[in-house]
Design a protein around this motif. Structure first.
Motif, PDB file in Angstrom:
ATOM      1  N   LEU A 244       0.813  -1.215   0.000  1.00  0.00           N
ATOM      2  CA  LEU A 244       0.000   0.000   0.000  1.00  0.00           C
ATOM      3  C   LEU A 244       0.845   1.264   0.000  1.00  0.00           C
ATOM      4  CD1 LEU A 244      -2.762  -0.986   2.606  1.00  0.00           C
ATOM      5  CD2 LEU A 244      -2.802  -1.233   0.112  1.00  0.00           C
ATOM      6  N   VAL A 245       2.132   1.140   0.292  1.00  0.00           N
ATOM      7  CA  VAL A 245       3.014   2.301   0.340  1.00  0.00           C
ATOM      8  C   VAL A 245       3.839   2.442  -0.934  1.00  0.00           C
ATOM      9  CG1 VAL A 245       4.948   3.388   1.569  1.00  0.00           C
ATOM     10  CG2 VAL A 245       3.125   2.247   2.853  1.00  0.00           C
ATOM     11  N   CYS A 246       4.490   1.329  -1.374  1.00  0.00           N
ATOM     12  CA  CYS A 246       5.424   1.438  -2.505  1.00  0.00           C
ATOM     13  C   CYS A 246       4.989   0.661  -3.735  1.00  0.00           C
ATOM     14  CB  CYS A 246       6.816   0.982  -2.072  1.00  0.00           C
ATOM     15  SG  CYS A 246       6.935  -0.811  -1.820  1.00  0.00           S
ATOM     16  N   GLY A 247       4.002  -0.227  -3.615  1.00  0.00           N
ATOM     17  CA  GLY A 247       3.528  -0.990  -4.759  1.00  0.00           C
ATOM     18  C   GLY A 247       4.249  -2.300  -4.999  1.00  0.00           C
ATOM     19  N   THR A 248       5.335  -2.564  -4.272  1.00  0.00           N
ATOM     20  CA  THR A 248       6.055  -3.831  -4.412  1.00  0.00           C
ATOM     21  C   THR A 248       5.170  -4.988  -3.954  1.00  0.00           C
ATOM     22  OG1 THR A 248       8.151  -2.697  -3.976  1.00  0.00           O
ATOM     23  CG2 THR A 248       8.138  -5.092  -3.719  1.00  0.00           C
ATOM     24  N   GLU A 249       5.345  -6.135  -4.581  1.00  0.00           N
ATOM     25  CA  GLU A 249       4.561  -7.304  -4.213  1.00  0.00           C
ATOM     26  C   GLU A 249       4.916  -7.765  -2.804  1.00  0.00           C
ATOM     27  OE1 GLU A 249       4.781 -11.684  -5.872  1.00  0.00           O
ATOM     28  OE2 GLU A 249       3.720 -10.392  -7.301  1.00  0.00           O
ATOM     29  N   VAL A 250       3.913  -7.898  -1.957  1.00  0.00           N
ATOM     30  CA  VAL A 250       4.131  -8.358  -0.584  1.00  0.00           C
ATOM     31  C   VAL A 250       4.538  -9.831  -0.607  1.00  0.00           C
ATOM     32  CG1 VAL A 250       3.019  -8.827   1.642  1.00  0.00           C
ATOM     33  CG2 VAL A 250       2.529  -6.695   0.409  1.00  0.00           C
ATOM     34  N   ARG A 251       5.498 -10.175   0.219  1.00  0.00           N
ATOM     35  CA  ARG A 251       5.988 -11.549   0.276  1.00  0.00           C
ATOM     36  C   ARG A 251       5.512 -12.240   1.544  1.00  0.00           C
ATOM     37  NH1 ARG A 251      12.220 -12.145  -1.107  1.00  0.00           N
ATOM     38  NH2 ARG A 251      11.523 -14.307  -0.972  1.00  0.00           N
ATOM     39  N   GLY A 252       5.476 -13.562   1.471  1.00  0.00           N
ATOM     40  CA  GLY A 252       5.086 -14.349   2.630  1.00  0.00           C
ATOM     41  C   GLY A 252       5.853 -15.656   2.669  1.00  0.00           C
ATOM     42  N   GLU A 253       6.238 -16.088   3.859  1.00  0.00           N
ATOM     43  CA  GLU A 253       6.894 -17.368   4.038  1.00  0.00           C
ATOM     44  C   GLU A 253       6.696 -17.812   5.481  1.00  0.00           C
ATOM     45  OE1 GLU A 253      11.066 -16.971   3.296  1.00  0.00           O
ATOM     46  OE2 GLU A 253      11.464 -15.923   5.178  1.00  0.00           O
ATOM     47  N   VAL A 254       7.015 -19.061   5.756  1.00  0.00           N
ATOM     48  CA  VAL A 254       6.874 -19.586   7.112  1.00  0.00           C
ATOM     49  C   VAL A 254       8.122 -19.223   7.916  1.00  0.00           C
ATOM     50  CG1 VAL A 254       6.637 -21.665   8.515  1.00  0.00           C
ATOM     51  CG2 VAL A 254       5.374 -21.456   6.366  1.00  0.00           C
ATOM     52  N   LEU A 255       7.904 -18.667   9.092  1.00  0.00           N
ATOM     53  CA  LEU A 255       8.989 -18.302  10.001  1.00  0.00           C
ATOM     54  C   LEU A 255       8.684 -18.911  11.363  1.00  0.00           C
ATOM     55  CD1 LEU A 255      11.561 -16.683  10.652  1.00  0.00           C
ATOM     56  CD2 LEU A 255      10.096 -14.713  11.144  1.00  0.00           C
ATOM     57  N   ALA A 256       9.519 -19.847  11.783  1.00  0.00           N
ATOM     58  CA  ALA A 256       9.337 -20.530  13.070  1.00  0.00           C
ATOM     59  C   ALA A 256       7.931 -21.120  13.193  1.00  0.00           C
ATOM     60  CB  ALA A 256       9.626 -19.590  14.228  1.00  0.00           C
ATOM     61  N   GLY A 257       7.473 -21.738  12.103  1.00  0.00           N
ATOM     62  CA  GLY A 257       6.201 -22.430  12.136  1.00  0.00           C
ATOM     63  C   GLY A 257       4.970 -21.570  11.928  1.00  0.00           C
ATOM     64  N   ARG A 258       5.145 -20.289  11.722  1.00  0.00           N
ATOM     65  CA  ARG A 258       4.002 -19.392  11.516  1.00  0.00           C
ATOM     66  C   ARG A 258       4.187 -18.606  10.219  1.00  0.00           C
ATOM     67  NH1 ARG A 258       1.058 -18.113  16.047  1.00  0.00           N
ATOM     68  NH2 ARG A 258      -0.416 -17.319  14.511  1.00  0.00           N
ATOM     69  N   ASN A 259       3.088 -18.334   9.538  1.00  0.00           N
ATOM     70  CA  ASN A 259       3.154 -17.533   8.321  1.00  0.00           C
ATOM     71  C   ASN A 259       3.611 -16.119   8.648  1.00  0.00           C
ATOM     72  OD1 ASN A 259       2.259 -19.589   6.575  1.00  0.00           O
ATOM     73  ND2 ASN A 259       0.118 -19.149   7.071  1.00  0.00           N
ATOM     74  N   ASN A 260       4.518 -15.617   7.842  1.00  0.00           N
ATOM     75  CA  ASN A 260       5.073 -14.285   8.063  1.00  0.00           C
ATOM     76  C   ASN A 260       4.959 -13.482   6.769  1.00  0.00           C
ATOM     77  OD1 ASN A 260       6.666 -12.249   9.490  1.00  0.00           O
ATOM     78  ND2 ASN A 260       8.266 -12.776   8.030  1.00  0.00           N
ATOM     79  N   TYR A 261       4.752 -12.171   6.906  1.00  0.00           N
ATOM     80  CA  TYR A 261       4.518 -11.317   5.746  1.00  0.00           C
ATOM     81  C   TYR A 261       5.354 -10.054   5.862  1.00  0.00           C
ATOM     82  CZ  TYR A 261       0.406 -14.342   5.985  1.00  0.00           C
ATOM     83  OH  TYR A 261      -0.423 -15.437   6.087  1.00  0.00           O
ATOM     84  N   TRP A 262       5.885  -9.589   4.712  1.00  0.00           N
ATOM     85  CA  TRP A 262       6.654  -8.347   4.722  1.00  0.00           C
ATOM     86  C   TRP A 262       6.792  -7.800   3.300  1.00  0.00           C
ATOM     87  CZ3 TRP A 262       8.911 -12.936   3.918  1.00  0.00           C
ATOM     88  CH2 TRP A 262       9.986 -13.014   3.057  1.00  0.00           C
ATOM     89  N   CYS A 263       7.184  -6.533   3.204  1.00  0.00           N
ATOM     90  CA  CYS A 263       7.449  -5.892   1.928  1.00  0.00           C
ATOM     91  C   CYS A 263       8.973  -5.792   1.736  1.00  0.00           C
ATOM     92  CB  CYS A 263       6.836  -4.489   1.880  1.00  0.00           C
ATOM     93  SG  CYS A 263       7.342  -3.534   0.418  1.00  0.00           S
ATOM     94  N   PRO A 264       9.522  -6.395   0.694  1.00  0.00           N
ATOM     95  CA  PRO A 264      10.982  -6.381   0.531  1.00  0.00           C
ATOM     96  C   PRO A 264      11.560  -5.003   0.233  1.00  0.00           C
ATOM     97  CG  PRO A 264       9.898  -7.409  -1.364  1.00  0.00           C
ATOM     98  CD  PRO A 264       8.847  -7.212  -0.325  1.00  0.00           C
ATOM     99  N   THR A 265      10.716  -4.057  -0.198  1.00  0.00           N
ATOM    100  CA  THR A 265      11.225  -2.700  -0.448  1.00  0.00           C
ATOM    101  C   THR A 265      11.138  -1.848   0.825  1.00  0.00           C
ATOM    102  OG1 THR A 265      10.583  -2.766  -2.780  1.00  0.00           O
ATOM    103  CG2 THR A 265      10.877  -0.595  -1.779  1.00  0.00           C
ATOM    104  N   CYS A 266      10.002  -1.864   1.496  1.00  0.00           N
ATOM    105  CA  CYS A 266       9.845  -1.061   2.723  1.00  0.00           C
ATOM    106  C   CYS A 266      10.573  -1.654   3.910  1.00  0.00           C
ATOM    107  CB  CYS A 266       8.352  -0.925   3.063  1.00  0.00           C
ATOM    108  SG  CYS A 266       7.398   0.007   1.838  1.00  0.00           S
ATOM    109  N   GLN A 267      10.893  -2.966   3.835  1.00  0.00           N
ATOM    110  CA  GLN A 267      11.598  -3.643   4.926  1.00  0.00           C
ATOM    111  C   GLN A 267      12.825  -4.371   4.360  1.00  0.00           C
ATOM    112  OE1 GLN A 267       7.480  -5.345   5.845  1.00  0.00           O
ATOM    113  NE2 GLN A 267       8.556  -5.718   7.778  1.00  0.00           N
ATOM    114  N   PRO A 268      13.801  -3.650   3.882  1.00  0.00           N
ATOM    115  CA  PRO A 268      14.964  -4.297   3.256  1.00  0.00           C
ATOM    116  C   PRO A 268      15.785  -5.083   4.282  1.00  0.00           C
ATOM    117  CG  PRO A 268      15.381  -1.972   3.594  1.00  0.00           C
ATOM    118  CD  PRO A 268      13.931  -2.179   3.954  1.00  0.00           C
ATOM    119  N   GLU A 269      16.432  -6.138   3.779  1.00  0.00           N
ATOM    120  CA  GLU A 269      17.329  -6.906   4.659  1.00  0.00           C
ATOM    121  C   GLU A 269      18.538  -6.066   5.046  1.00  0.00           C
ATOM    122  OE1 GLU A 269      18.107 -11.097   4.063  1.00  0.00           O
ATOM    123  OE2 GLU A 269      16.780 -11.059   2.308  1.00  0.00           O
TER     124      GLU A 269
END
Length: 269
Positions: A244-269
Motif C-alpha cells: 500500500l506504500v510502494c507498490g512492491t509485491e508483498v511476500r510471505g513465508e513460514v517463520l518458526a512455524g508461523r506464516n510471516n509477511y513483509w514488503c521487501p522494499t519497505c523492509q529491506p534486509e
C-alpha cells in the motif's frame, strides 16, 4: 489464536458484567468441575488479562486462569440461561448475564503462587499499566534470534501475535529476519510505543487496524479489505498483492512455524 487485545477486551466485558457480585461457576462438561466448586458462589473481585491469558480473581484470592489457545471461545448471553450446547468447559452466571467457555487450552484455578509464576514467565504486555519494556529490550538486544521470532515469544513480549508482529515490523521498516541484537534501541522504543497505541485501538474497536489515515481505502480510492479478521492492514495475509506504500509485491513465508509477511522494499534486509 486471539491476540492480546481480544483477551483485554474480554476482561473489560467480564469486569463490567460480573465484578463485585457472587458468580455461579459450573462445568457442564465436567472437566473443570472440581476447580469450579472452589469458586462457585464467590464474589468475582476483578477480571484482568496478561498477554493471551485471562484471569478471574475471586474474593478468596483464588484465580481462574483461562488460555483460549487455537480453539477456545467465550459465548456471552443475557439471562435467563438455557441448557448447555456442546462441550461447555465452564459456565459463569451473574446478576444479568451468563457466559459459556468452550475448547480452551487451559482452564484452571490457581493460587497466588501460581499466578505469580504465570506473570513471571510472561514478558511485558503493552496493554498493562504495570508493563515495563526494558526487560523485553534486554532479551532482544542480546539475542541472535530474528526479531520476527522474538516478537512472537510470549516470554519476551506478551500479547503480540502474528498480525501485530507483521504489522509493527512493517510500520517501522524492520525486516523480520533482522537479529534482535542488531535492532537499534530507538527503533525498539518506537515499536513498543506503537504497539501500545495499536493494541489499545484493537481493544476499543474489537479488531486490528494498523493502516495510517493516508493509506485507508477512502484516501487511496481502493476497496476495503475483506477478511474474517477484519480491519485494515499493510502486509498480513496480503502475499502477492501490491504494498500500500510502494507498490512492491508483498511476500510471505513460514517463520518458526508461523506464516510471516513483509514488503521487501519497505523492509529491506
Amino acid at each position: 489464536m486471539p491476540e492480546g487485545h481480544a483477551l483485554h477486551r474480554l476482561a473489560r466485558l467480564h469486569q463490567r458484567r460480573y465484578a463485585g457480585h457472587p458468580v455461579a461457576v459450573s462445568s457442564p462438561q465436567g472437566r473443570f468441575a472440581a476447580d469450579a466448586s472452589l469458586v462457585d458462589g464467590r464474589v468475582l473481585r476483578r477480571a484482568e488479562a496478561h498477554g493471551k491469558h485471562l484471569l478471574h480473581v475471586y474474593e478468596t484470592d483464588l484465580v481462574v486462569h483461562v488460555h483460549l489457545g487455537l480453539y477456545g471461545s467465550f459465548a456471552e448471553h443475557e439471562l435467563p440461561t438455557t441448557a448447555p450446547v456442546g462441550q461447555v468447559r465452564m459456565r459463569l452466571v451473574g446478576p444479568t448475564h451468563w457466559t459459556d467457555l468452550r475448547g480452551p487450552t487451559r482452564c484452571e484455578v490457581l493460587t497466588a503462587a501460581g499466578v505469580e509464576a504465570l506473570h513471571a514467565r510472561l514478558g511485558p504486555d503493552p496493554l498493562r499499566r504495570d508493563a515495563d519494556p526494558d526487560p523485553a529490550w534486554s532479551r532482544v538486544s542480546r539475542s541472535r534470534t530474528s526479531i520476527g521470532v522474538l516478537l512472537m515469544d510470549q516470554s519476551v513480549l506478551a500479547g503480540v501475535g502474528n498480525i501485530y508482529r507483521a504489522e509493527v515490523l512493517f510500520r517501522h521498516g524492520v525486516h523480520p529476519l533482522l537479529p534482535g541484537k542488531s535492532l537499534d534501541r530507538a527503533c525498539w522504543d518506537d515499536m513498543w510505543a506503537d504497539l501500545v497505541v495499536l493494541m489499545r485501538t484493537g481493544v476499543r474497536r474489537g479488531r486490528i487496524d494498523t493502516v495510517r489515515d493516508e493509506h485507508l481505502p477512502r484516501a487511496m480510492g481502493r476497496a476495503p479489505r475483506r477478511d474474517r479478521h477484519g480491519g485494515e492492514v499493510y502486509v498480513y495475509r496480503r502475499t502477492g498483492l501490491p504494498c500500500l506504500v510502494c507498490g512492491t509485491e508483498v511476500r510471505g513465508e513460514v517463520l518458526a512455524g508461523r506464516n510471516n509477511y513483509w514488503c521487501p522494499t519497505c523492509q529491506p534486509e
